[in-house]
Design an enzyme around this catalytic site. Structure first.
Site, PDB file in Angstrom:
ATOM      1  N   ARG A 161       7.230 -15.640  -6.853  1.00 19.61           N
ATOM      2  CA  ARG A 161       6.305 -14.559  -6.482  1.00 19.61           C
ATOM      3  C   ARG A 161       6.289 -13.452  -7.552  1.00 19.61           C
ATOM      4  NH1 ARG A 161       6.189  -9.196  -5.924  1.00 19.61           N
ATOM      5  NH2 ARG A 161       8.236  -9.193  -4.938  1.00 19.61           N
ATOM      6  N   ASP A 162       7.324 -12.629  -7.595  1.00 17.95           N
ATOM      7  CA  ASP A 162       7.384 -11.556  -8.597  1.00 17.95           C
ATOM      8  C   ASP A 162       7.265 -12.154  -9.998  1.00 17.95           C
ATOM      9  OD1 ASP A 162       7.984  -9.203 -10.016  1.00 17.95           O
ATOM     10  OD2 ASP A 162       9.527  -8.582  -8.606  1.00 17.95           O
ATOM     11  N   HIS A 182      17.064  -4.700  -6.550  1.00 19.62           N
ATOM     12  CA  HIS A 182      15.958  -5.414  -7.207  1.00 19.62           C
ATOM     13  C   HIS A 182      15.710  -4.689  -8.539  1.00 19.62           C
ATOM     14  CE1 HIS A 182      11.921  -7.571  -6.876  1.00 19.62           C
ATOM     15  NE2 HIS A 182      11.684  -6.687  -7.840  1.00 19.62           N
ATOM     16  N   HIS A 238      14.589  -4.512 -12.537  1.00 19.28           N
ATOM     17  CA  HIS A 238      13.849  -5.036 -13.686  1.00 19.28           C
ATOM     18  C   HIS A 238      14.552  -4.617 -14.976  1.00 19.28           C
ATOM     19  CE1 HIS A 238      10.160  -6.829 -11.895  1.00 19.28           C
ATOM     20  NE2 HIS A 238      10.610  -6.168 -10.836  1.00 19.28           N
ATOM     21  N   CYS A 268       5.067  -6.287 -12.575  1.00 25.89           N
ATOM     22  CA  CYS A 268       3.942  -5.939 -11.702  1.00 25.89           C
ATOM     23  C   CYS A 268       2.769  -5.493 -12.567  1.00 25.89           C
ATOM     24  CB  CYS A 268       4.354  -4.822 -10.744  1.00 25.89           C
ATOM     25  SG  CYS A 268       3.009  -4.347  -9.670  1.00 25.89           S
TER      26      CYS A 268
HETATM   27  N1  COA Z   1      -5.146 -11.351   1.708  1.00 22.97           N
HETATM   28  C1  COA Z   1      -6.290 -11.741   1.147  1.00 22.97           C
HETATM   29  N2  COA Z   1      -7.363 -10.910   0.958  1.00 22.97           N
HETATM   30  C2  COA Z   1      -7.225  -9.643   1.372  1.00 22.97           C
HETATM   31  C3  COA Z   1      -6.057  -9.178   1.975  1.00 22.97           C
HETATM   32  C4  COA Z   1      -4.991 -10.085   2.125  1.00 22.97           C
HETATM   33  N3  COA Z   1      -3.822  -9.721   2.660  1.00 22.97           N
HETATM   34  N4  COA Z   1      -6.216  -7.879   2.286  1.00 22.97           N
HETATM   35  C5  COA Z   1      -7.461  -7.533   1.896  1.00 22.97           C
HETATM   36  N5  COA Z   1      -8.070  -8.589   1.352  1.00 22.97           N
HETATM   37  C6  COA Z   1      -9.415  -8.649   0.795  1.00 22.97           C
HETATM   38  C7  COA Z   1     -10.453  -8.136   1.758  1.00 22.97           C
HETATM   39  O1  COA Z   1     -10.898  -9.151   2.603  1.00 22.97           O
HETATM   40  C8  COA Z   1     -11.532  -7.641   0.813  1.00 22.97           C
HETATM   41  O2  COA Z   1     -12.253  -8.764   0.318  1.00 22.97           O
HETATM   42  P1  COA Z   1     -13.826  -8.653  -0.048  1.00 22.97           P
HETATM   43  O3  COA Z   1     -13.909  -7.648  -1.161  1.00 22.97           O
HETATM   44  O4  COA Z   1     -14.159 -10.044  -0.477  1.00 22.97           O
HETATM   45  O5  COA Z   1     -14.487  -8.204   1.191  1.00 22.97           O
HETATM   46  C9  COA Z   1     -10.749  -7.073  -0.362  1.00 22.97           C
HETATM   47  O6  COA Z   1      -9.474  -7.747  -0.326  1.00 22.97           O
HETATM   48  C10 COA Z   1     -10.524  -5.569  -0.254  1.00 22.97           C
HETATM   49  O7  COA Z   1      -9.989  -5.277   1.032  1.00 22.97           O
HETATM   50  P2  COA Z   1      -9.526  -3.817   1.481  1.00 22.97           P
HETATM   51  O8  COA Z   1      -8.956  -3.901   2.850  1.00 22.97           O
HETATM   52  O9  COA Z   1     -10.652  -2.833   1.224  1.00 22.97           O
HETATM   53  O10 COA Z   1      -8.314  -3.549   0.528  1.00 22.97           O
HETATM   54  P3  COA Z   1      -8.156  -2.665  -0.772  1.00 22.97           P
HETATM   55  O11 COA Z   1      -9.218  -2.936  -1.777  1.00 22.97           O
HETATM   56  O12 COA Z   1      -7.900  -1.266  -0.360  1.00 22.97           O
HETATM   57  O13 COA Z   1      -6.798  -3.319  -1.346  1.00 22.97           O
HETATM   58  C11 COA Z   1      -4.727  -4.417  -0.822  1.00 22.97           C
HETATM   59  C12 COA Z   1      -5.594  -3.199  -0.628  1.00 22.97           C
HETATM   60  C13 COA Z   1      -3.356  -4.053  -0.277  1.00 22.97           C
HETATM   61  C14 COA Z   1      -5.300  -5.609  -0.070  1.00 22.97           C
HETATM   62  C15 COA Z   1      -4.647  -4.771  -2.338  1.00 22.97           C
HETATM   63  O14 COA Z   1      -4.430  -3.607  -3.076  1.00 22.97           O
HETATM   64  C16 COA Z   1      -3.547  -5.770  -2.624  1.00 22.97           C
HETATM   65  O15 COA Z   1      -3.608  -6.918  -2.223  1.00 22.97           O
HETATM   66  N6  COA Z   1      -2.511  -5.345  -3.360  1.00 22.97           N
HETATM   67  C17 COA Z   1      -1.373  -6.212  -3.653  1.00 22.97           C
HETATM   68  C18 COA Z   1      -0.681  -5.710  -4.857  1.00 22.97           C
HETATM   69  C19 COA Z   1       0.550  -6.555  -5.137  1.00 22.97           C
HETATM   70  O16 COA Z   1       0.750  -7.643  -4.641  1.00 22.97           O
HETATM   71  N7  COA Z   1       1.375  -6.027  -6.020  1.00 22.97           N
HETATM   72  C20 COA Z   1       2.554  -6.690  -6.440  1.00 22.97           C
HETATM   73  C21 COA Z   1       3.694  -6.512  -5.528  1.00 22.97           C
HETATM   74  S1  COA Z   1       4.619  -5.053  -5.900  1.00 22.97           S
HETATM   75 ZN    ZN Z   2       9.879  -6.667  -8.895  1.00 25.76          ZN
END
Ligand code: COA
Ligand code: ZN
Length: 318
Positions: A14-15, A213, A215, A246
């Site tokens: 994942r990470d 955790h 880095h 990240c």
């Molecule tokens: N899985 C899949 N798709 C997702 C989702 C999830 N858990 N959560 C939201 N989405 C999709 C929505 O359906 C939407 O899709 P669309 O544009 O096709 O309609 C889009 O993502 C935006 O959704 P929204 O609720 O408005 O979220 P956002 O744009 O505010 O983003 C997160 C918020 C949390 C979903 C997004 O920032 C994210 O996934 N971040 C993860 C970052 C990460 O993993 N970092 C590394 C770990 S530290």
């Molecule tokens: Zn990390």
């Protein structure tokens, strides 16, 4: 405390893969997970159910969870734990539909990274984590927590100690069995680790519920692991080959390498349950598959057949 074992949570799939330039295909990811399991890792974070726009590298999370080998593990009574990362209820529900039994929620201690990473404030992210944890636990899943930016935030600078304890306490209060303390930028040093862990102890946060955790951006990750061990931590996240990073923390390097952590504890007589040579071989293989250098020092040493001085039969030439 005081036990002579350490639990390693392998976060490579994942990470490790969320920030790589090469898109890794699903069969290679599955081979990575299977080989890590064969090497003795009992906790492997295998995917994240996040927005594929945010992290395209992990967009095949459903395929990972529906692979026969992963399904078999999820349905059996194995001691193997395969957490997946979820940012919100949407991610949790997809994870539960795929038979996931452990999820990890994540919050930042700081506003800048929270906004960049998950597009909300710290308070909003804690509220989301609470919803996720409540629904997950009602469905019989266990919940792990991550707190990121424990020492510094790429936008806001140094992290105040109370911000960390607030986030950790909140995650424990919503039912996380453990909170992993993330130095997302890899800037902390052993004195920082000691100061933070002593502070958290002074706030009555139980060390047994914490994980480290780290880095390795500034080459301090392994020293930080050992310092945290001396302060009582017994669980550490690491990534084979030192993969990781990240996309929302530009410039940060990978996680501490699993091989290096296993070597450290093995030499100290502390059991991790992991076969060093096997995990070193995995590091060599995945680094080649990603066309990147192997960031594990122990892995590189073992690959070069370097012998420790105590095992040499003749004096080395200097
Ligand atoms: N899985 C899949 N798709 C997702 C989702 C999830 N858990 N959560 C939201 N989405 C999709 C929505 O359906 C939407 O899709 P669309 O544009 O096709 O309609 C889009 O993502 C935006 O959704 P929204 O609720 O408005 O979220 P956002 O744009 O505010 O983003 C997160 C918020 C949390 C979903 C997004 O920032 C994210 O996934 N971040 C993860 C970052 C990460 O993993 N970092 C590394 C770990 S530290
Ligand atoms: Zn990390």
């Amino acid at each position: 405390m005081g036990s002579k074992t350490v639990r390693i949570v392998e976060v490579g799939p994942r990470d490790g893969l969320q920030n790589v330039k090469t898109v890794v295909d699903t069969p290679t990811k599955l081979e990575l997970i299977q080989r890590l399991q064969s090497a003795g890792l009992r906790n492997i974070e295998i995917a994240s159910f996040v927005s594929p726009k945010a992290i395209p590298q992990l967009a095949d999370c459903r395929k990972i969870l529906t692979a026969p080998v992963v399904r078999k593990w999820q349905q059996s009574n194995t001691t193997l734990r395969l957490p997946v990362l979820v940012p919100n209820i949407k991610g949790l529900r997809i994870a539960l539909e795929h038979g996931v039994r452990e999820v990890a929620v994540f919050v930042s201690t700081t506003e800048g990274f929270s906004r960049a990473n998950i597009n909300c404030t710290v308070a909003e992210s804690l509220e989301r984590a609470k919803q996720v944890a409540t629904e997950a636990r009602a469905a019989g899943a266990v919940v792990r927590g991550y707190v990121s930016c424990i020492f510094a935030d790429p936008f806001d600078g140094p992290t105040p100690l109370p911000a960390v304890s607030h986030a950790v306490r909140s995650l424990l209060d919503i039912g996380c069995y453990e909170v992993s303390l993330g130095d997302t930028l890899g800037v902390g040093t052993p004195p920082d680790v000691r100061r933070l862990l002593e502070y958290l102890k002074s706030q009555d946060i139980p060390t047994d519920n914490l994980a480290g955790h780290f880095h390795d951006t500034y080459g301090q990750a392994l020293a930080n692991v050992w310092t945290a061990y001396e302060c009582g931590l017994r669980t550490f996240d690491s990534s084979v080959g030192g993969l990781g990073g990240c996309p929302f923390a530009p410039g940060a390097k990978g996680n501490v390498a699993t091989e290096d952590v296993v070597y450290l504890f093995q030499q100290a007589g502390i059991d991790t349950g992991v076969d060093l040579q096997q995990v070193a071989d995995i590091g060599v293989w995945i680094s080649q598959a990603l066309a990147k250098p192997n960031d594990s020092r122990a892995g590189a040493a073992l690959a070069s057949k370097f012998k420790k001085p105590s095992t040499r039969t003749s004096s080395p030439k200097v």
